[in-house]
Enzyme design. Structure first.
Site, PDB file in Angstrom:
ATOM      1  N   GLU A  98      -5.568  -2.532   8.716  1.00 29.43           N
ATOM      2  CA  GLU A  98      -5.917  -2.008   7.733  1.00 29.43           C
ATOM      3  C   GLU A  98      -6.049  -0.318   7.841  1.00 29.43           C
ATOM      4  OE1 GLU A  98      -5.503  -3.906   4.112  1.00 29.43           O
ATOM      5  OE2 GLU A  98      -4.884  -5.651   4.576  1.00 29.43           O
TER       6      GLU A  98
ATOM      7  N   HIS B  97      -0.294  -2.160   1.778  1.00 27.31           N
ATOM      8  CA  HIS B  97       0.109  -4.160   1.459  1.00 27.31           C
ATOM      9  C   HIS B  97      -0.235  -4.338   2.905  1.00 27.31           C
ATOM     10  CE1 HIS B  97       2.348  -6.588  -0.038  1.00 27.31           C
ATOM     11  NE2 HIS B  97       2.787  -7.616   0.851  1.00 27.31           N
TER      12      HIS B  97
ATOM     13  N   SER C 178     -12.974  -2.051   0.621  1.00 25.01           N
ATOM     14  CA  SER C 178     -12.840  -1.308   2.474  1.00 25.01           C
ATOM     15  C   SER C 178     -11.823  -0.486   2.708  1.00 25.01           C
ATOM     16  CB  SER C 178     -12.764  -2.708   3.342  1.00 25.01           C
ATOM     17  OG  SER C 178     -12.016  -3.318   3.326  1.00 25.01           O
TER      18      SER C 178
HETATM   19  C1  GAR Z   1      -6.275  -5.572   1.317  1.00 22.80           C
HETATM   20  O1  GAR Z   1      -5.991  -6.153   2.603  1.00 22.80           O
HETATM   21  C2  GAR Z   1      -4.907  -4.537   0.743  1.00 22.80           C
HETATM   22  O2  GAR Z   1      -3.932  -4.422   1.771  1.00 22.80           O
HETATM   23  C3  GAR Z   1      -4.139  -5.627  -0.204  1.00 22.80           C
HETATM   24  O3  GAR Z   1      -6.084  -6.195  -0.682  1.00 22.80           O
HETATM   25  C4  GAR Z   1      -7.069  -5.796  -0.050  1.00 22.80           C
HETATM   26  C5  GAR Z   1      -7.999  -4.729  -0.685  1.00 22.80           C
HETATM   27  O4  GAR Z   1      -9.213  -5.058   0.053  1.00 22.80           O
HETATM   28  N1  GAR Z   1      -3.778  -4.730  -1.407  1.00 22.80           N
HETATM   29  C6  GAR Z   1      -3.097  -6.076  -1.735  1.00 22.80           C
HETATM   30  O5  GAR Z   1      -2.488  -6.907  -1.706  1.00 22.80           O
HETATM   31  C7  GAR Z   1      -1.614  -5.156  -2.919  1.00 22.80           C
HETATM   32  N2  GAR Z   1      -1.137  -5.638  -2.941  1.00 22.80           N
HETATM   33  P1  GAR Z   1      -9.649  -3.408   0.233  1.00 22.80           P
HETATM   34  O6  GAR Z   1     -10.765  -3.926  -0.922  1.00 22.80           O
HETATM   35  O7  GAR Z   1     -11.172  -4.265   0.674  1.00 22.80           O
HETATM   36  O8  GAR Z   1      -9.851  -2.972   0.692  1.00 22.80           O
END
Ligand code: GAR
Length: 196
Positions: free
Chosen positions: A174, A109, A13
């Site tokens: 984010e 993060h 996302s």
């Molecule tokens: C997000 O919340 C990101 O911040 C986290 O994984 C999720 C990915 O969501 N990242 C970490 O934890 C990195 N250590 P997405 O695939 O929907 O973007």
């Protein structure tokens, strides 16, 4: 125009938020979305947007992180990106890989770093009784989740919050924060963007 490679492990996302903003702002373009998991949903989503995709499955490499990263770097370098965005990329990278892209690799993060590097950030924020949580974009350096701050956005922790509810509230921020930081970074602005 800057060329951007995005590294993902899951739903992607944040990747989509970056892709949409690049299309809208015209300041950069995605040249590759690459995952360490060939079944990552984000790969289909990126392909549906017409973005070149690749997967380098880390599992066959076992403990040989360097060999995995060499294969990953080969895919990345073939597309000649100026900037790498880690967007939910869940593999720890070796110092060698980080050095190769130092100064042009960003990560998002889901915590207000320096609080809660690593995993289970929302559970840890809830367990600590924190009044607020949030997300951080930073430059990637050899120390995990500790490179120079590029941006941060905050959310309240609400009564009755669960890990999932807090994660969803942070994820929405984010999607706002990462594109705005990338826009700035693409024109050489590395001053931290601090959103409420
Ligand atoms: C997000 O919340 C990101 O911040 C986290 O994984 C999720 C990915 O969501 N990242 C970490 O934890 C990195 N250590 P997405 O695939 O929907 O973007």
């Amino acid at each position: 125009m800057k060329q951007v490679a995005i590294l993902i492990s899951g739903g992607g996302s944040n990747m989509l938020a970056l892709v949409r903003d690049m299309a809208e702002g015209g300041y950069a373009r995605p040249v590759l979305v690459v995952a360490n998991d060939p079944t990552a949903k984000g790969l289909e989503r990126a392909a549906a947007q017409g973005i070149p995709v690749a997967a380098v499955d880390h599992r066959p490499f076992g403990r040989d992180r360097e060999a995995f990263e060499a294969a990953l770097a080969a895919k990345i370098d073939a597309t000649n990106p100026d900037i790498l965005c880690l967007a939910g990329f869940m593999r720890i990278l070796t110092p060698g890989f980080i050095r190769r892209y130092q100064g042009r690799m960003l990560n998002i993060h889901p915590s207000l770093l320096p609080k809660y590097p690593g995993l289970h950030t929302h559970a840890r924020a809830l367990a600590a009784g924190d009044a607020e949580a949030g997300c951080t974009v930073h430059e990637v350096t050899a120390e995990l989740d500790a490179g120079p701050l590029l941006g941060q956005a905050r959310v309240p922790v609400l009564p009755g919050d669960t890990e999932d509810r807090l994660a969803a509230r942070v994820l929405a921020r984010e999607h706002q924060l990462y594109p705005r930081v990338l826009r700035r970074f693409a024109v050489g602005d590395r001053t931290p963007l601090l959103l409420p």
